[in-house]
Design a protein around this motif. Structure first.
Motif, PDB file in Angstrom:
ATOM      1  N   ARG A 173       0.822  -1.209   0.000  1.00 41.42           N
ATOM      2  CA  ARG A 173       0.000   0.000   0.000  1.00 41.42           C
ATOM      3  C   ARG A 173       0.858   1.262   0.000  1.00 41.42           C
ATOM      4  O   ARG A 173       0.559   2.236  -0.711  1.00 41.42           O
ATOM      5  N   ARG A 174       1.933   1.251   0.763  1.00 46.00           N
ATOM      6  CA  ARG A 174       2.833   2.414   0.776  1.00 46.00           C
ATOM      7  C   ARG A 174       3.510   2.594  -0.582  1.00 46.00           C
ATOM      8  O   ARG A 174       3.697   3.724  -1.048  1.00 46.00           O
ATOM      9  N   SER A 175       3.872   1.489  -1.196  1.00 46.98           N
ATOM     10  CA  SER A 175       4.489   1.569  -2.527  1.00 46.98           C
ATOM     11  C   SER A 175       3.505   2.143  -3.541  1.00 46.98           C
ATOM     12  O   SER A 175       3.881   2.943  -4.411  1.00 46.98           O
ATOM     13  N   CYS A 176       2.235   1.769  -3.416  1.00 47.13           N
ATOM     14  CA  CYS A 176       1.216   2.294  -4.323  1.00 47.13           C
ATOM     15  C   CYS A 176       0.987   3.784  -4.100  1.00 47.13           C
ATOM     16  O   CYS A 176       0.785   4.549  -5.058  1.00 47.13           O
ATOM     17  N   ASP A 177       1.010   4.213  -2.850  1.00 46.46           N
ATOM     18  CA  ASP A 177       0.841   5.640  -2.554  1.00 46.46           C
ATOM     19  C   ASP A 177       1.980   6.450  -3.179  1.00 46.46           C
ATOM     20  O   ASP A 177       1.753   7.523  -3.755  1.00 46.46           O
ATOM     21  N   ALA A 178       3.189   5.933  -3.060  1.00 43.58           N
ATOM     22  CA  ALA A 178       4.342   6.619  -3.652  1.00 43.58           C
ATOM     23  C   ALA A 178       4.228   6.645  -5.173  1.00 43.58           C
ATOM     24  O   ALA A 178       4.529   7.659  -5.821  1.00 43.58           O
ATOM     25  N   LEU A 179       3.778   5.543  -5.756  1.00 43.13           N
ATOM     26  CA  LEU A 179       3.629   5.473  -7.208  1.00 43.13           C
ATOM     27  C   LEU A 179       2.568   6.442  -7.703  1.00 43.13           C
ATOM     28  O   LEU A 179       2.728   7.062  -8.767  1.00 43.13           O
ATOM     29  N   ARG A 180       1.482   6.594  -6.961  1.00 41.06           N
ATOM     30  CA  ARG A 180       0.436   7.518  -7.377  1.00 41.06           C
ATOM     31  C   ARG A 180       0.973   8.946  -7.471  1.00 41.06           C
ATOM     32  O   ARG A 180       0.682   9.670  -8.440  1.00 41.06           O
ATOM     33  N   ALA A 181       1.771   9.348  -6.488  1.00 40.64           N
ATOM     34  CA  ALA A 181       2.360  10.687  -6.528  1.00 40.64           C
ATOM     35  C   ALA A 181       3.300  10.838  -7.724  1.00 40.64           C
ATOM     36  O   ALA A 181       3.320  11.883  -8.387  1.00 40.64           O
ATOM     37  N   VAL A 182       4.074   9.800  -8.009  1.00 37.65           N
ATOM     38  CA  VAL A 182       4.980   9.832  -9.164  1.00 37.65           C
ATOM     39  C   VAL A 182       4.187   9.951 -10.457  1.00 37.65           C
ATOM     40  O   VAL A 182       4.551  10.713 -11.367  1.00 37.65           O
ATOM     41  N   LEU A 183       3.083   9.208 -10.556  1.00 32.73           N
ATOM     42  CA  LEU A 183       2.250   9.273 -11.752  1.00 32.73           C
ATOM     43  C   LEU A 183       1.682  10.668 -11.981  1.00 32.73           C
ATOM     44  O   LEU A 183       1.676  11.169 -13.114  1.00 32.73           O
ATOM     45  N   GLU A 184       1.208  11.299 -10.926  1.00 30.74           N
ATOM     46  CA  GLU A 184       0.619  12.627 -11.062  1.00 30.74           C
ATOM     47  C   GLU A 184       1.654  13.634 -11.546  1.00 30.74           C
ATOM     48  O   GLU A 184       1.378  14.459 -12.426  1.00 30.74           O
ATOM     49  N   ARG A 185       2.869  13.570 -10.997  1.00 29.38           N
ATOM     50  CA  ARG A 185       3.927  14.495 -11.434  1.00 29.38           C
ATOM     51  C   ARG A 185       4.331  14.222 -12.873  1.00 29.38           C
ATOM     52  O   ARG A 185       4.550  15.145 -13.659  1.00 29.38           O
ATOM     53  N   THR A 186       4.433  12.954 -13.220  1.00 30.22           N
ATOM     54  CA  THR A 186       4.859  12.599 -14.571  1.00 30.22           C
ATOM     55  C   THR A 186       3.811  13.007 -15.600  1.00 30.22           C
ATOM     56  O   THR A 186       4.141  13.534 -16.668  1.00 30.22           O
ATOM     57  N   ARG A 187       2.541  12.776 -15.281  1.00 33.77           N
ATOM     58  CA  ARG A 187       1.470  13.177 -16.203  1.00 33.77           C
ATOM     59  C   ARG A 187       1.463  14.692 -16.374  1.00 33.77           C
ATOM     60  O   ARG A 187       1.254  15.197 -17.495  1.00 33.77           O
TER      61      ARG A 187
END
Length: 226
Positions: A173-187
């Motif tokens: 779950r923590r890894s997914c939370d970090a990935l979501r933030a990365v996705l938003e910045r990348t998009r």
């Protein structure tokens, strides 16, 4: 007599613990080596040294196989966590390699890793992919960057469906939370870059249109003689 019997028991246990200790030390060293090799492989991948990356990942896999073989007789050591950490880094490297080259994502059975290490490694690979996307944006390869972002999205969309306690998923779950933030910045970065490129293209087209039109300057009028 009882004292001698206790000495024999203690000696036997000491030998068993020494065997476990040696197995743990060898496995730890192999896992550290595997993690280092995976880090070097990912750096090579970002430099587009794909053959070097492939070689380093193969070496990391051999280290993990050695560590697993040494720990297999000792379940307590096998599940202590450091082997799974090495497996996660290995999955990250293999998955990122596949994403960048457009290959099919490797399966956990193919890599020979625990499923929880596999899931967390996939999350790490998707996050690490941001760095490659930024390199593509700087190089003007927007189509490739958009394709990689789509793969990152697909990985995230599946990972968040694994709604299990952290004790089961090793903190997914923590890894997914970090990935979501990365996705938003990348998009956001991709959207800004694409908008900028569209604006540049529109301006260039407007300038071409203006330069191709005949001059609108009025004809020169000669001065009347005084």
């Amino acid at each position: 007599m009882q004292g001698n019997h206790w000495s024999e028991i203690a000696e036997r246990i000491r030998n068993q613990l020494e065997e476990r200790h040696q197995a743990r030390e060898e496995a730890l060293q192999a896992c550290r080596k595997a993690i280092q090799l995976c880090a070097r492989a990912i750096r090579s991948l970002h430099r587009r040294e794909f053959d070097t990356c492939r070689t380093l990942l193969s070496e990391a896999h051999q280290q993990i196989l050695h560590a697993r073989a040494r720990l297999m007789p000792y379940p307590m050591l096998y599940h202590a966590g450091f082997l799974q950490d090495a497996e996660k880094e290995y999955v990250e490297g293999e998955a990122l390699y596949a994403i960048v080259l457009g290959n099919a994502l490797p399966e956990p059975e193919e890599l020979g890793v625990e499923i929880t290490a596999y899931l967390n490694g996939m999350a790490e690979a998707a996050s690490e992919c941001r760095r490659y996307v930024l390199d593509l944006l700087r190089a003007g390869e927007l189509t490739h960057a958009e394709t990689l972002l789509q793969v990152m999205d697909e990985i995230y969309d599946e990972l968040i469906t694994f709604d299990y306690p952290d004790a089961v998923t090793m903190g997914l779950r923590r890894s997914c939370d970090a990935l979501r933030a990365v996705l938003e910045r990348t998009r956001s970065d991709l959207t800004v870059t694409m908008t900028q490129k569209q604006l540049e293209a529109a301006l260039a087209a407007a300038l071409d249109t203006l330069s191709s039109q005949p001059s609108l300057n009025p004809p020169e009028v000669s001065a009347k003689p005084s």
